[in-house]
Design an enzyme around this catalytic site. Structure first.
Site, mmCIF file in Angstrom:
data_model
loop_
_atom_site.group_PDB
_atom_site.id
_atom_site.type_symbol
_atom_site.label_atom_id
_atom_site.label_comp_id
_atom_site.label_asym_id
_atom_site.label_seq_id
_atom_site.Cartn_x
_atom_site.Cartn_y
_atom_site.Cartn_z
ATOM 1 N N ASP A 35 35.101 -29.508 -26.317
ATOM 2 C CA ASP A 35 34.085 -28.830 -27.121
ATOM 3 C C ASP A 35 34.704 -27.854 -28.116
ATOM 4 O O ASP A 35 33.980 -27.237 -28.897
ATOM 5 C CB ASP A 35 33.092 -28.084 -26.217
ATOM 6 C CG ASP A 35 31.964 -28.987 -25.744
ATOM 7 O OD1 ASP A 35 31.913 -30.143 -26.199
ATOM 8 O OD2 ASP A 35 31.144 -28.551 -24.927
ATOM 9 N N LYS A 37 37.304 -25.286 -27.308
ATOM 10 C CA LYS A 37 37.692 -23.960 -26.809
ATOM 11 C C LYS A 37 39.073 -23.553 -27.313
ATOM 12 O O LYS A 37 39.266 -22.456 -27.850
ATOM 13 C CB LYS A 37 37.656 -23.957 -25.277
ATOM 14 C CG LYS A 37 36.292 -24.290 -24.685
ATOM 15 C CD LYS A 37 36.293 -24.219 -23.182
ATOM 16 C CE LYS A 37 37.189 -25.260 -22.533
ATOM 17 N NZ LYS A 37 36.726 -26.635 -22.801
ATOM 18 N N SER A 38 40.059 -24.425 -27.103
ATOM 19 C CA SER A 38 41.422 -24.100 -27.527
ATOM 20 C C SER A 38 41.522 -23.984 -29.044
ATOM 21 O O SER A 38 42.264 -23.142 -29.574
ATOM 22 C CB SER A 38 42.395 -25.173 -27.007
ATOM 23 O OG SER A 38 42.393 -25.215 -25.591
ATOM 24 N N MET A 167 29.547 -27.807 -36.104
ATOM 25 C CA MET A 167 28.369 -27.966 -36.967
ATOM 26 C C MET A 167 28.698 -28.788 -38.203
ATOM 27 O O MET A 167 27.799 -29.402 -38.800
ATOM 28 C CB MET A 167 27.834 -26.592 -37.368
ATOM 29 C CG MET A 167 27.169 -25.813 -36.241
ATOM 30 S SD MET A 167 25.660 -26.579 -35.625
ATOM 31 C CE MET A 167 24.572 -26.411 -37.040
ATOM 32 N N SER A 542 44.365 -27.587 21.365
ATOM 33 C CA SER A 542 44.364 -26.500 20.364
ATOM 34 C C SER A 542 45.334 -26.809 19.233
ATOM 35 O O SER A 542 46.382 -26.184 19.116
ATOM 36 C CB SER A 542 44.678 -25.149 21.009
ATOM 37 O OG SER A 542 45.811 -25.184 21.828
#
Length: 634
Positions: A35, A37-38, A167, A542
């Site tokens: 999306d 970010k980097s 956009m 155990s």
């Protein structure tokens, strides 16, 4: 030349001083994979003039290498430093970057979008003041968008920017922007997220990142940088909260000075203020606020100081100094949200260390109320938490601690869980509230104690804990030891694994979670029997070291003796007195220790019995000899 050097040094000093008193904003970028970010972080670094010419040249070269078209620079390559990330084109780890503007300094964490890196996102967000949630304008609200929004609500993120990115790929459509914003508002209502700001932008082109975009004249809100430079940081908010200072160190260099050192995590404290110390509840007054540079008239959130008090009261590391008007709460049982961060699952009943502020206590998850599906927000039943799992759990501590609900204070309400054997951090959590039973249950004083009961029996109580594979000979050896002790006039009791599962633990199966609970219950029973003055023998597989350590920790010094009945798997399988190994090999018996369930052999047992070299009778004699050597019996 010297004059030139002096000028450069002066410029550097002036530059550093200009940044010295700026506020600091910590924020994260999150959202779905790819999306942007980097790319956004790379753009912010570029616009802040923090890239050297060689870095720009390298990015331009890599942009061509990795397929960026035209004149655009792929700024994501600046942030995606791991080779695996560059090859896959995704972010795996949390990448931290620093930059600054004339108004503020910034630390940004680029968090991964994949579900399997949920723990990384939580880690990056845990110290952030704000979050930038990236949304691809072409794809809208995706599963990862919802997942990261849920995690933000989980950790109490107060400031959220929904950056509707790319956009430029939807022709800067106002209708598309409004559609995504409205869809997200409806979803955010379910999570209780508030203070949401929507910004349409293109990280690659720079639209609305630093300056308003001429291509979106319909948008009249803030740019991203304008938001980051003006949003309130937690340090400013915390000064309005009730005063808290977890004590990190008791500072006593001489008999005339006794102070309590720590960082004020919220509020303001001044000399003369009345304070209360939790969990003890004792009160006093601040007489001085001492620092290395001299006394202060007040200390505020974020400052590390030493408080001197008017009264001599007992305070230890881990205690919390609070304002007397609204002190921290105290409890030893809680409802919590827990994020699991380790490959080995969380099993209820298993002991861990809990670090809450400067306090470290023993903790056990007693119950998993439900597991949260981070994709759908659905609540499902679960007996364990796997890697990246999130659950609502009940948590029990070995003593009361000072705390605040996480929604009121992240510093005194957020905690981590630590594996007792490896010291690895395995979980992170948030305290919701104290369970009511923690306030209603108190230890009842009795006049006849363990020592009195032991004296009446003429012996020292202890637990002989025999552990080993099925078929190792534990029950046979324990039975022989009890017969020898009984003949010598000792008061004993034998707890055998099969016998206990007919009564006390008849509701438990053989999953790892049930095995943990099986041993937890047995350990509590042995504690009661030792308190009764008995010599207790146990014969249980155990299989896990952590549960054997739990049993040891419940008892006093020298009261727990671990006996490893060491029989190799092939020998135990050859004996197979109950036919269990044959069933396990045929797939008729699941979760069988040594076949499809692990056995963790003791690392430092008090006694190791090699049953390939000694008979059961000789093994029993070796145990009795150890008891005599330790002067537990005559």
């Amino acid at each position: 030349m010297a004059h030139s050097s002096d000028m450069i040094a002066g410029d550097i000093e002036a530059y550093l001083k200009s940044h010295e008193h700026k506020g600091l904003l910590r924020f994260i970028t999150c959202g779905s994979v790819d999306d942007g970010k980097s790319t956004l972080i790379g753009r912010l670094l570029f616009e802040s003039k923090l890239l050297f010419e060689d870095q720009l040249a390298a990015i331009e070269a890599d942009s061509k290498k990795f397929g960026t078209q035209g004149a655009d620079i792929d700024f994501a390559l600046l942030v995606d430093g791991l080779a695996a990330e560059r090859e896959q084109g995704i972010t795996i780890d949390v990448a931290y970057r620093f930059f600054s503007t004339d108004k503020r300094k910034f630390i940004v964490a680029d968090t991964p979008g994949h579900e399997q890196y949920t723990r990384n996102m939580v880690t990056g967000a845990s110290t952030a003041d704000a979050a930038i949630l990236m949304v691809d304008a072409r794809h809208g609200i995706l599963t990862q968008t919802r997942r990261h929004s849920f995690l933000m609500s989980l950790i109490g993120m107060r400031h959220v920017v929904v950056a509707i990115n790319k956009m430029d790929l939807v022709d800067y459509s106002q209708a598309r922007f409004n559609e995504i914003a409205e869809e997200y508002r409806e979803f955010a209502k379910q999570l209780g997220l508030e203070n949401i700001t929507f910004i349409p932008m293109s990280a690659l082109k720079g639209d609305n990142v630093i300056e308003h975009s001429a291509k979106m004249p319909w948008y009249h809100g803030t740019t991203l940088m304008g938001y980051l430079e003006t949003v309130e940081v937690d340090d400013e908010r915390l000064q309005r909260e009730p005063m808290r200072m977890p004590v990190q160190w008791v500072n006593r260099p001489n008999l005339d000075f006794r102070g309590f050192t720590g960082m004020v995590t919220s509020g303001v404290v001044k000399p003369g203020d009345a304070i209360r110390v939790q969990p003890s509840g004792k009160s006093s007054t601040v007489s001085r606020i001492y620092t290395f540079d001299g006394d202060l008239d007040q200390a505020v959130a974020g400052q590390s100081v030493t408080l001197l008090l008017a009264d001599e009261i007992d305070i230890s590391r881990g205690d919390v100094i609070s304002g007397v008007d609204k002190p921290a709460q105290t409890a030893d049982q809680f409802e919590t949200t827990l994020v699991w961060m380790h490959e080995q699952p969380l099993l209820p009943g298993r002991p861990y260390l809990m670090k809450l502020g400067t306090q470290v206590v023993s903790a056990t998850v007693t119950d998993i109320k439900y597991v949260i599906n981070v994709n759908t927000l659905e609540h499902t039943a679960g007996k364990q938490l796997d890697l990246n799992g999130i659950g609502i759990c009940s948590l029990s501590l070995d003593r009361a601690v000072a705390f605040d609900p996480y929604k009121e204070s992240q510093d005194t309400g957020g905690f981590i869980l630590i594996d007792r054997m490896t010291n690895n951090t395995v979980g992170a959590g948030m305290l919701h509230f104290a369970l009511r039973r923690s306030q209603n249950i108190h230890m009842q004083h009795v006049d006849i104690d363990k020592d009195a009961r032991a004296r009446a029996k003429g012996q020292k109580p202890a637990v002989l804990w025999l552990t080993g594979l099925s078929g190792a000979g534990k029950s046979t050896i324990a039975n022989l030891v009890e017969k020898k002790l009984h003949s010598a006039g000792q008061h004993t009791y034998l707890l055998d694994g099969d016998n206990v599962r007919h009564g006390l633990n008849r509701d438990l199966g053989f999953t790892d979670a049930d095995r943990v609970e099986n041993i937890r219950r047995v350990a509590e029973v042995t504690k009661l029997m030792v308190d009764a003055g008995l010599i207790v023998l146990t014969a249980f597989i155990s299989p896990f070291r952590s549960e054997r350590q739990l049993a040891r920790d419940l008892l006093g010094d020298d009261e727990f003796i671990e006996v490893f009945v060491d029989t190799p798997l092939d020998v135990a399988e050859e004996r197979d007195p109950k036919g269990l190994y044959r069933k396990a090999r045929r797939g008729e018996l699941k979760n069988f220790t040594g076949i499809d369930s692990a056995y963790e052999a003791p690392e430092n047992p008090e006694l190791r019995l090699d049953t390939t070299r000694m008979s059961s009778e000789e093994a029993a004699d070796a145990i009795v000899d150890l008891l005599r050597h330790r002067q537990l019996i005559v």
